[in-house]
Design a protein around this motif. Structure first.
Motif, short mmCIF file in Angstrom:
data_model
loop_
_atom_site.label_atom_id
_atom_site.label_comp_id
_atom_site.label_asym_id
_atom_site.label_seq_id
_atom_site.Cartn_x
_atom_site.Cartn_y
_atom_site.Cartn_z
N LEU A 38 0.84 -1.20 0.00
CA LEU A 38 0.00 0.00 0.00
C LEU A 38 0.87 1.25 0.00
N MET A 39 0.29 2.35 -0.35
CA MET A 39 1.01 3.62 -0.36
C MET A 39 1.47 3.99 1.05
N CYS A 40 0.66 3.67 2.07
CA CYS A 40 1.00 3.97 3.47
C CYS A 40 1.25 2.66 4.20
N SER A 41 2.43 2.53 4.78
CA SER A 41 2.76 1.30 5.50
C SER A 41 2.13 1.25 6.90
N CYS A 86 1.12 11.30 10.47
CA CYS A 86 2.33 11.39 9.64
C CYS A 86 3.38 12.34 10.23
N ARG A 87 2.96 13.54 10.51
CA ARG A 87 3.90 14.57 10.96
C ARG A 87 3.18 15.49 11.94
N ARG A 88 3.33 15.18 13.21
CA ARG A 88 2.64 15.94 14.25
C ARG A 88 3.62 16.92 14.87
N VAL A 89 3.21 18.17 14.97
CA VAL A 89 4.03 19.21 15.60
C VAL A 89 3.35 19.61 16.90
N VAL A 90 4.11 19.55 17.98
CA VAL A 90 3.60 19.92 19.29
C VAL A 90 4.37 21.13 19.77
N CYS A 108 6.07 9.86 11.71
CA CYS A 108 5.79 8.44 11.54
C CYS A 108 7.14 7.75 11.30
N PRO A 109 7.35 6.55 11.81
CA PRO A 109 8.65 5.88 11.61
C PRO A 109 9.01 5.69 10.13
N ASP A 110 8.02 5.66 9.26
CA ASP A 110 8.28 5.47 7.83
C ASP A 110 8.14 6.75 7.01
N PHE A 111 8.04 7.89 7.68
CA PHE A 111 7.76 9.16 7.01
C PHE A 111 8.73 9.45 5.87
N ARG A 112 10.00 9.31 6.11
CA ARG A 112 11.00 9.69 5.11
C ARG A 112 11.07 8.73 3.91
N TYR A 124 3.35 7.41 0.06
CA TYR A 124 2.26 8.37 0.07
C TYR A 124 2.81 9.79 0.20
N GLN A 125 3.77 10.00 1.09
CA GLN A 125 4.34 11.34 1.27
C GLN A 125 5.06 11.81 0.00
N GLU A 126 5.76 10.90 -0.63
CA GLU A 126 6.43 11.22 -1.89
C GLU A 126 5.40 11.64 -2.95
#
Length: 180
Positions: free
Chosen positions: A72-75, A96-100, A116-120, A124-126
């Motif tokens: 899938l596009m998102c793991s 995916c990318r949470r800013v606190v 997310c551990p797979d963000f880079r 899907y992000q690409e």
């Protein structure tokens, strides 16, 4: 079938595209067909020396059309589904990318980013970044009915999208996954 509607839609999109203006979209029933159309429109653009950036919009829970046919596009789709089930619609900002932003002991604002551990390495992000910068976007019919669907300067729809619009009423969920 076979009258060149898809070809004409691609040619027209290349004729009408204007850099820096709202993108144009071509909609087809499946990602498989969109991949073929993307490749054909890119070839047409190259033959014309067009600067049009052409991308395919693919959802997180779709099979990666450029992958092995299973991934899938998102793991992390199970986490995405849990967050959606909790009623949270901002998946990008919560999974995916949470800013606190918090205040430290001295009263200064401190920004922490949780990825997310797979963000880079996420397909899907690409794809999301590629679509964001595209002049011509290929979308599936299913994407046309999504709340918050992107706005386009023009939309060319190839084939009848009615089945994709009837989700929950005998529409796309009754079709094989590769059609969506």
């Amino acid at each position: 079938l076979g009258f060149g509607k898809t070809e004409a839609g691609g040619q027209t999109a290349l004729d009408l595209f204007d850099p820096g203006v709202m993108p144009l979209a071509l909609a087809a029933p499946t990602h498989k067909l969109n991949k073929e159309v993307r490749d054909r429109v890119r070839a047409m653009g190259k033959a014309r020396n067009s600067a049009a950036r052409i991308a395919m919009q693919i959802g997180r829970d779709s099979i990666d059309p450029d992958g092995d046919g299973a991934a899938l596009m998102c793991s992390q789709i199970d986490i995405v589904r849990e967050v959606q089930a909790a009623g949270i619609s901002d998946i990008q900002g919560h999974v995916c990318r949470r800013v606190v932003i918090a205040t430290d002991a001295e009263g200064r604002k401190v920004k922490t980013e949780h990825l997310c551990p797979d963000f880079r390495s996420c397909r899907y992000q690409e794809n999301h970044a590629e679509v964001k910068d595209a002049d011509i976007v290929l979308v599936s019919h299913a994407a046309l009915g999504h709340r918050g669907a992107k706005k386009y300067a023009a939309l060319f729809i190839d084939e009848n999208p009615i089945h994709a619009m009837l989700r929950g009423h005998g529409g796309s969920e009754d079709r094989p996954r590769e059609w969506i």
